[in-house]
Write a protein that holds these residues in place. Structure first.
Motif, PDB file in Angstrom:
ATOM      1  N   HIS A   1      54.930 -35.583  68.320  1.00  0.00           N
ATOM      2  CA  HIS A   1      56.154 -36.285  68.704  1.00  0.00           C
ATOM      3  C   HIS A   1      56.018 -37.784  68.433  1.00  0.00           C
ATOM      4  O   HIS A   1      56.929 -38.424  67.883  1.00  0.00           O
ATOM      5  CB  HIS A   1      56.450 -36.032  70.186  1.00  0.00           C
ATOM      6  CG  HIS A   1      57.772 -36.552  70.659  1.00  0.00           C
ATOM      7  ND1 HIS A   1      57.929 -37.837  71.154  1.00  0.00           N
ATOM      8  CD2 HIS A   1      58.992 -35.977  70.721  1.00  0.00           C
ATOM      9  CE1 HIS A   1      59.186 -38.023  71.497  1.00  0.00           C
ATOM     10  NE2 HIS A   1      59.867 -36.907  71.261  1.00  0.00           N
ATOM     11  N   ALA A   2      54.869 -38.335  68.796  1.00  0.00           N
ATOM     12  CA  ALA A   2      54.628 -39.765  68.576  1.00  0.00           C
ATOM     13  C   ALA A   2      54.562 -40.088  67.082  1.00  0.00           C
ATOM     14  O   ALA A   2      55.112 -41.101  66.624  1.00  0.00           O
ATOM     15  CB  ALA A   2      53.327 -40.176  69.263  1.00  0.00           C
ATOM     16  N   LYS A   3      53.905 -39.232  66.341  1.00  0.00           N
ATOM     17  CA  LYS A   3      53.764 -39.451  64.894  1.00  0.00           C
ATOM     18  C   LYS A   3      55.123 -39.385  64.203  1.00  0.00           C
ATOM     19  O   LYS A   3      55.420 -40.201  63.315  1.00  0.00           O
ATOM     20  CB  LYS A   3      52.813 -38.410  64.306  1.00  0.00           C
ATOM     21  CG  LYS A   3      52.468 -38.638  62.849  1.00  0.00           C
ATOM     22  CD  LYS A   3      51.454 -37.604  62.355  1.00  0.00           C
ATOM     23  CE  LYS A   3      51.126 -37.825  60.880  1.00  0.00           C
ATOM     24  NZ  LYS A   3      50.150 -36.822  60.380  1.00  0.00           N
ATOM     25  N   ALA A   4      55.957 -38.443  64.638  1.00  0.00           N
ATOM     26  CA  ALA A   4      57.257 -38.254  64.002  1.00  0.00           C
ATOM     27  C   ALA A   4      58.169 -39.458  64.178  1.00  0.00           C
ATOM     28  O   ALA A   4      58.975 -39.779  63.298  1.00  0.00           O
ATOM     29  CB  ALA A   4      57.932 -36.996  64.559  1.00  0.00           C
ATOM     30  N   ARG A   5      58.028 -40.160  65.297  1.00  0.00           N
ATOM     31  CA  ARG A   5      58.901 -41.323  65.511  1.00  0.00           C
ATOM     32  C   ARG A   5      58.219 -42.636  65.127  1.00  0.00           C
ATOM     33  O   ARG A   5      58.761 -43.721  65.365  1.00  0.00           O
ATOM     34  CB  ARG A   5      59.389 -41.369  66.952  1.00  0.00           C
ATOM     35  CG  ARG A   5      58.350 -41.683  67.989  1.00  0.00           C
ATOM     36  CD  ARG A   5      58.954 -41.717  69.403  1.00  0.00           C
ATOM     37  NE  ARG A   5      57.975 -42.170  70.391  1.00  0.00           N
ATOM     38  CZ  ARG A   5      57.774 -43.460  70.700  1.00  0.00           C
ATOM     39  NH1 ARG A   5      58.473 -44.409  70.117  1.00  0.00           N
ATOM     40  NH2 ARG A   5      56.864 -43.802  71.595  1.00  0.00           N
ATOM     41  N   GLY A   6      57.013 -42.548  64.565  1.00  0.00           N
ATOM     42  CA  GLY A   6      56.320 -43.742  64.089  1.00  0.00           C
ATOM     43  C   GLY A   6      55.761 -44.617  65.185  1.00  0.00           C
ATOM     44  O   GLY A   6      55.634 -45.842  65.032  1.00  0.00           O
ATOM     45  N   ALA A   7      55.389 -44.019  66.310  1.00  0.00           N
ATOM     46  CA  ALA A   7      54.859 -44.791  67.434  1.00  0.00           C
ATOM     47  C   ALA A   7      53.459 -45.314  67.130  1.00  0.00           C
ATOM     48  O   ALA A   7      52.673 -44.674  66.428  1.00  0.00           O
ATOM     49  CB  ALA A   7      54.809 -43.921  68.692  1.00  0.00           C
ATOM     50  N   LYS A   8      53.145 -46.491  67.665  1.00  0.00           N
ATOM     51  CA  LYS A   8      51.798 -47.036  67.550  1.00  0.00           C
ATOM     52  C   LYS A   8      50.924 -46.397  68.617  1.00  0.00           C
ATOM     53  O   LYS A   8      51.174 -46.521  69.807  1.00  0.00           O
ATOM     54  CB  LYS A   8      51.809 -48.552  67.735  1.00  0.00           C
ATOM     55  CG  LYS A   8      50.433 -49.180  67.631  1.00  0.00           C
ATOM     56  CD  LYS A   8      50.472 -50.684  67.871  1.00  0.00           C
ATOM     57  CE  LYS A   8      49.068 -51.279  67.799  1.00  0.00           C
ATOM     58  NZ  LYS A   8      49.079 -52.748  68.070  1.00  0.00           N
ATOM     59  N   MET A   9      49.897 -45.691  68.178  1.00  0.00           N
ATOM     60  CA  MET A   9      49.018 -44.991  69.119  1.00  0.00           C
ATOM     61  C   MET A   9      47.855 -45.902  69.506  1.00  0.00           C
ATOM     62  O   MET A   9      47.163 -46.438  68.648  1.00  0.00           O
ATOM     63  CB  MET A   9      48.520 -43.695  68.494  1.00  0.00           C
ATOM     64  CG  MET A   9      49.651 -42.765  68.085  1.00  0.00           C
ATOM     65  SD  MET A   9      49.058 -41.228  67.377  1.00  0.00           S
ATOM     66  CE  MET A   9      50.528 -40.678  66.495  1.00  0.00           C
ATOM     67  N   LEU A  10      47.646 -46.052  70.799  1.00  0.00           N
ATOM     68  CA  LEU A  10      46.631 -46.978  71.305  1.00  0.00           C
ATOM     69  C   LEU A  10      45.291 -46.296  71.559  1.00  0.00           C
ATOM     70  O   LEU A  10      44.231 -46.888  71.354  1.00  0.00           O
ATOM     71  CB  LEU A  10      47.121 -47.632  72.592  1.00  0.00           C
ATOM     72  CG  LEU A  10      48.490 -48.315  72.518  1.00  0.00           C
ATOM     73  CD1 LEU A  10      48.852 -48.913  73.868  1.00  0.00           C
ATOM     74  CD2 LEU A  10      48.506 -49.381  71.434  1.00  0.00           C
TER      75      LEU A  10
END
Length: 398
Positions: free
Chosen positions: A237-246
């Motif tokens: 889900h995070a990858k699909a919306r281009g979220a910055k992963m900490l």
């Protein structure tokens, strides 16, 4: 990630304070007004911008809910979550406090007891006192429609809510979870630890050194307040919306030490950490840093140091942040997890403030006495609570 702490408002203030060795502690005048209370030092949140929360929402919020709401707003902004994601049913919440608002509870009984009357009690007071006050207020404020968890386990609260949120996502029940802990400072909290001889009563002349985890001169907990909120998200889900992963949560354990209500067992702590490593699928040798619970109590610090030494040996650096912050109670696990994520990102290990002479019973671990530049792939985060509620998280560089 979002933070309200004795070092200031926001993750940047927390991190800068830790990097520069600044103390969030001060001498508290209101503690002197309580008869029989010995501690005089605590960590209080500096002035906050409460008007960032609409007045309608604030009507049912005590300080602990306000802290959580402000921290959540920062976390949501950093994560880039839009309104549709927040309110669409796939975002939930797992946040707790030690109790409901002690300040509101005191006010309630001040009005009720003199005349044995409810006539002066406002209808909004119960929403500040109820045990899930922070979770309910935050869910209403953000208009969430997903699941709401309000785990309350004293000093393990923040860490436990992060772990439960991670499990909810891993089980496919939610895509996103806001999680963490919050607490407000009140003389009753300080008094609780004073009554059981677990509170620091020394160093009144230099309040910045009152909290001394692992040190030979430590004499107890310095109570504080604050909130820490993290946004956890399913990887895809995070990858699909281009979220910055900490960072990534790879392991979690929450176990009961049933041997004693107040005195922690080293064996039970070691078992909790071992289960977290097992959940993460890694070995003891993989841990590059341990963020200890270490509150500055004689027995607690000794038991945790013994447990870490027995399981992990002398290799991984170990530090506690309670020398800087004091013990922020239900918020501690979340605030300290956020700081640990920053350490992972910055390849920097924050030392234990005020640790000058490690106690013999705490010297078998690799105590961090000075700022270190060191890469961290896996970090272990510990939090332990009265009642034997032990929790450990494993964090991995993303």
């Amino acid at each position: 990630m979002g933070v309200i702490s004795p070092l200031g408002c926001g993750v940047a203030e927390l991190w800068n304070g830790l990097l520069t060795g600044r103390s969030g502690l001060s001498r508290m005048k209101d503690l002197e007004l309580v008869k029989g209370l010995r501690p005089r030092i605590a960590g209080r949140v500096p002035e906050i911008k409460t008007k960032a929360i609409p007045r309608k929402a604030r009507r049912t919020m005590s300080n602990l809910s306000i802290f959580a709401a402000l921290a959540a707003l920062e976390a949501i902004d950093q994560a880039g979550l839009d309104e549709a994601t927040l309110t669409g049913g796939r975002t939930g919440l797992s946040i707790g406090s030690t109790t409901g608002s002690s300040q509101a509870l005191e006010q309630f009984f001040k009005l009720y007891l003199p005349e044995n009357s409810l006539s002066a009690i406002r209808g909004t007071e119960f929403f500040k006192i109820m045990n899930h006050s922070a979770a309910a207020n935050l869910a209403q404020f953000l208009e969430l429609s997903g699941r709401v968890i309000a785990a309350s386990a004293a000093c393990s609260t923040g860490c436990q809510n992060i772990g439960l949120a991670a499990e909810a996502i891993a089980a496919g029940k939610q895509e996103v979870m806001l999680c963490g802990g919050t607490d407000e400072l009140h003389p009753l909290t300080v008094g609780t630890f004073d009554i059981i001889d677990a509170a620091s009563i020394s160093d009144e002349s230099d309040y910045t050194t009152a909290s001394r985890p692992f040190d030979a001169t430590r004499d107890g907990i310095v109570c504080s307040e604050g909130a820490g909120i993290l946004v956890l998200e399913n990887y895809n889900h995070a990858k699909a919306r281009g979220a910055k992963m900490l960072a990534e949560i790879t392991g979690f354990s929450s176990l009961c030490d049933s041997s004693n209500m107040a005195s922690p067992s080293a064996d039970a702590i070691a078992r909790c950490m071992k289960e977290a490593l097992k959940d993460a699928g890694i070995s003891e040798a993989d841990i590059d840093y341990v963020n200890a619970h270490a509150t500055g109590t004689l027995q607690g610090d000794a038991s945790e140091a013994q447990a870490i030494a027995s399981l992990l040996g002398e290799t991984p650096p170990v530090s506690s942040l309670k020398g800087h912050l004091g013990h922020t109670m239900a918020a501690s696990g979340a605030i300290e997890t956020i700081a640990t994520v920053r350490m992972i990102q910055e390849n920097t290990i924050i030392p234990t403030a005020n640790l000058i002479n490690p106690a013999d019973e705490c010297s078998a671990i690799n105590n961090v006495l000075h700022l270190q530049e060191r890469p961290i792939t896996y970090a272990l985060k510990n939090n332990f609570a009265l009642g034997g509620i032990n929790t450990s998280l494993v964090l991995r560089r993303s």
